[in-house]
Design a protein around this motif. Structure first.
Motif, PDB file in Angstrom:
ATOM      1  N   THR A 199       0.829  -1.206   0.000  1.00 16.05           N
ATOM      2  CA  THR A 199       0.000   0.000   0.000  1.00 16.05           C
ATOM      3  C   THR A 199       0.865   1.260   0.000  1.00 16.05           C
ATOM      4  O   THR A 199       0.518   2.252  -0.633  1.00 16.05           O
ATOM      5  CB  THR A 199      -0.960   0.026   1.198  1.00 16.05           C
ATOM      6  OG1 THR A 199      -0.222   0.049   2.417  1.00 16.05           O
ATOM      7  CG2 THR A 199      -1.865  -1.199   1.194  1.00 16.05           C
ATOM      8  N   ASP A 253       1.347   4.216  -2.969  1.00 15.40           N
ATOM      9  CA  ASP A 253       1.244   5.662  -2.747  1.00 15.40           C
ATOM     10  C   ASP A 253       2.243   6.436  -3.592  1.00 15.40           C
ATOM     11  O   ASP A 253       1.968   7.573  -3.992  1.00 15.40           O
ATOM     12  CB  ASP A 253       1.489   5.995  -1.268  1.00 15.40           C
ATOM     13  CG  ASP A 253       0.315   5.677  -0.368  1.00 15.40           C
ATOM     14  OD1 ASP A 253      -0.827   5.653  -0.860  1.00 15.40           O
ATOM     15  OD2 ASP A 253       0.540   5.448   0.837  1.00 15.40           O
ATOM     16  N   PRO A 286     -13.743   3.337  -2.945  1.00 13.96           N
ATOM     17  CA  PRO A 286     -13.559   1.998  -2.372  1.00 13.96           C
ATOM     18  C   PRO A 286     -14.600   1.008  -2.881  1.00 13.96           C
ATOM     19  O   PRO A 286     -15.688   1.386  -3.318  1.00 13.96           O
ATOM     20  CB  PRO A 286     -13.724   2.235  -0.872  1.00 13.96           C
ATOM     21  CG  PRO A 286     -14.628   3.423  -0.792  1.00 13.96           C
ATOM     22  CD  PRO A 286     -14.293   4.289  -1.977  1.00 13.96           C
ATOM     23  N   VAL A 304      -6.995   8.584  -3.742  1.00 17.66           N
ATOM     24  CA  VAL A 304      -7.283   7.164  -3.898  1.00 17.66           C
ATOM     25  C   VAL A 304      -8.598   6.976  -4.641  1.00 17.66           C
ATOM     26  O   VAL A 304      -9.467   7.851  -4.647  1.00 17.66           O
ATOM     27  CB  VAL A 304      -7.331   6.447  -2.534  1.00 17.66           C
ATOM     28  CG1 VAL A 304      -5.982   6.520  -1.843  1.00 17.66           C
ATOM     29  CG2 VAL A 304      -8.423   7.012  -1.645  1.00 17.66           C
ATOM     30  N   HIS A 359      -5.969  -4.355   0.871  1.00 20.40           N
ATOM     31  CA  HIS A 359      -4.937  -3.580   0.190  1.00 20.40           C
ATOM     32  C   HIS A 359      -5.354  -2.156  -0.153  1.00 20.40           C
ATOM     33  O   HIS A 359      -4.521  -1.365  -0.603  1.00 20.40           O
ATOM     34  CB  HIS A 359      -4.520  -4.297  -1.097  1.00 20.40           C
ATOM     35  CG  HIS A 359      -5.669  -4.565  -2.028  1.00 20.40           C
ATOM     36  ND1 HIS A 359      -6.564  -5.587  -1.803  1.00 20.40           N
ATOM     37  CD2 HIS A 359      -6.084  -3.955  -3.166  1.00 20.40           C
ATOM     38  CE1 HIS A 359      -7.460  -5.602  -2.765  1.00 20.40           C
ATOM     39  NE2 HIS A 359      -7.207  -4.617  -3.594  1.00 20.40           N
ATOM     40  N   GLU A 360      -6.612  -1.819   0.052  1.00 20.32           N
ATOM     41  CA  GLU A 360      -7.046  -0.471  -0.330  1.00 20.32           C
ATOM     42  C   GLU A 360      -8.370  -0.143   0.349  1.00 20.32           C
ATOM     43  O   GLU A 360      -9.034  -1.016   0.909  1.00 20.32           O
ATOM     44  CB  GLU A 360      -7.226  -0.369  -1.848  1.00 20.32           C
ATOM     45  CG  GLU A 360      -8.281  -1.301  -2.405  1.00 20.32           C
ATOM     46  CD  GLU A 360      -8.383  -1.271  -3.926  1.00 20.32           C
ATOM     47  OE1 GLU A 360      -9.340  -1.845  -4.448  1.00 20.32           O
ATOM     48  OE2 GLU A 360      -7.490  -0.684  -4.564  1.00 20.32           O
TER      49      GLU A 360
END
Length: 413
Positions: free
Chosen positions: A38, A42, A401, A398, A278-279
């Protein structure tokens, strides 16, 4: 694939044989565990889009949490090579967010920190020998030095305080240290305008979103209170509250994805959502109205961006004195598990963190707010001996989700 199991690719002496582009530099991204993946995610966009650069991934076997990481990287489309192959190939730069095995690489190493930096004392091992002072978790002299030399060419830290702690333990590393800020915190800032987008992705609608965050291990929220997520899903009225859980990637790696999903099944039936390992946690924090957490980095990030944060597990005796985690433990309220949860959650969601408190916590995460992209990219290209691209360096927000097992989010209005 050759008889010894090594596959050819855009690296090493045969890099040109199948190439469409002929990159001028090759970068090795070293993943020790999903948490490190992760952090690599970034920052790698700062160089991966450069057509002069080829990025190759490998997984260091030094971590007990490495199983499954290669499969995850391949599923994401990464070019992954075995660590033994990587250790016998020259690269122009290696980037890692974990320690172990880096002394075997033939490349200048850029070492990133993951999480909020030094915060906890390691657990004391069982054994017959006499007790000794507990080291700082994630900060070991023996991981930085090998063969009379500092392993990383650059150690990228978020805060000047982290530099002081590191150089007390390993003064030889001081020339390699660069304070570059916190890319995860900067990505949270970049995603702030997307709050409503993230809430739609999570199916929140007009409800209040409670994000439950647990780090890994027996001291964590999930380790100490295995039924708390289920209790929150059961006790908070579904028409008024949405509950989403974020378990540390190490929990998934150690216990297995199938097992974690099975343990969460009763929570899912009660309407709670589960983020993939992971996210998603950064987007969930941006979308949240309240975070129920522990001593992990996610709790500190939440409080630092002004989200009301309450602690359900916090091992005060194990926190590093003077660390950001200790400050969070002093400032954040505690959840009482022997009382009904709804009145407590209602009180905490109505409370607003004082801006001064959020600023104080944020200032303990980074000494270079908003500058991680520029400072990290400068270090990367310096090690690569390439001119930086002309466009300004920036970290992307990001993506929205996606909950585990979700198809389209069920929005309850």
């Amino acid at each position: 694939m050759s008889s010894d199991g090594w596959s050819p690719g855009p690296f090493g002496l045969d890099a040109a044989k199948g190439a469409t582009l002929a990159p001028r530099r090759t970068v090795l991204a070293v993943a020790h565990h999903l948490t490190a993946v992760t952090r690599l995610a970034d920052v790698l966009a700062l160089i991966e889009r450069d057509r002069r650069v080829q990025t190759v991934y490998t997984v260091s076997p030094a971590s007990v949490f490495s199983p499954g990481v290669a499969d995850h990287l391949r599923a994401a489309g990464a070019l992954v090579i075995p660590f033994d192959r990587a250790a016998h190939t020259s690269f122009d730069l290696a980037i890692a967010a974990g320690d172990g095995g880096l002394e075997r690489l033939h490349a200048p190493v850029l070492l990133l920190q993951h999480g909020m930096g030094p915060a906890m004392l390691s657990q004391r091992w069982a054994g017959a020998g006499p007790a000794a002072p507990r080291p700082i978790a994630g900060l070991r002299r023996e991981s930085i030095l090998a063969g009379g030399r500092v392993i990383p060419s650059v150690i990228a830290l978020a805060h000047h305080e982290h530099r002081l702690r590191l150089t007390r333990i390993c003064p030889e590393a001081e020339p390699a240290v660069r304070v570059v800020g916190d890319p995860a915190l900067d990505r949270l800032g970049a995603g702030a305008p997307l709050r409503e987008t993230y809430r739609r992705a999570l199916g929140v609608g007009g409800r209040r979103l409670v994000v439950v965050s647990s780090t890994w291990g027996p001291r964590s929220l999930f380790g100490r209170h295995r039924d708390l997520i289920r209790r929150l899903a059961a006790e908070l009225p579904r028409e008024r509250y949405a509950v989403v859980a974020a378990l540390h990637p190490a929990t998934w790696s150690w216990h297995g994805h199938r097992q974690c999903r099975a343990w969460f099944d009763d929570c899912r039936r009660l309407g709670a959502g589960l983020l993939p390992p992971h996210e998603g946690w950064q987007a969930a924090l941006t979308a949240a109205d309240l975070v129920v957490g522990d001593y992990g980095s996610v709790s500190h990030y939440a409080a630092a961006i002004g989200v009301p944060t309450v602690l359900a597990a916090f091992p005060d005796d194990d926190v590093l004195p003077g660390s950001p985690a200790e400050l969070l433990g002093r400032l954040a309220p505690r959840l009482s598990l022997d009382r009904p949860l709804l009145p407590q959650i209602e009180g905490h969601t109505r409370a607003h963190s004082a801006p001064a408190v959020a600023t104080l916590l944020r200032d303990r995460l980074t000494s270079e707010p908003g500058r991680a992209a520029a400072l990290l990219r400068r270090e990367m290209y310096g090690l690569l001996r390439l001119a930086e691209p002309a466009e300004p360096a920036a970290l992307d927000p990001v993506a929205p989700p996606r909950l585990v097992g979700a198809t389209e989010p069920e929005v309850i209005r």
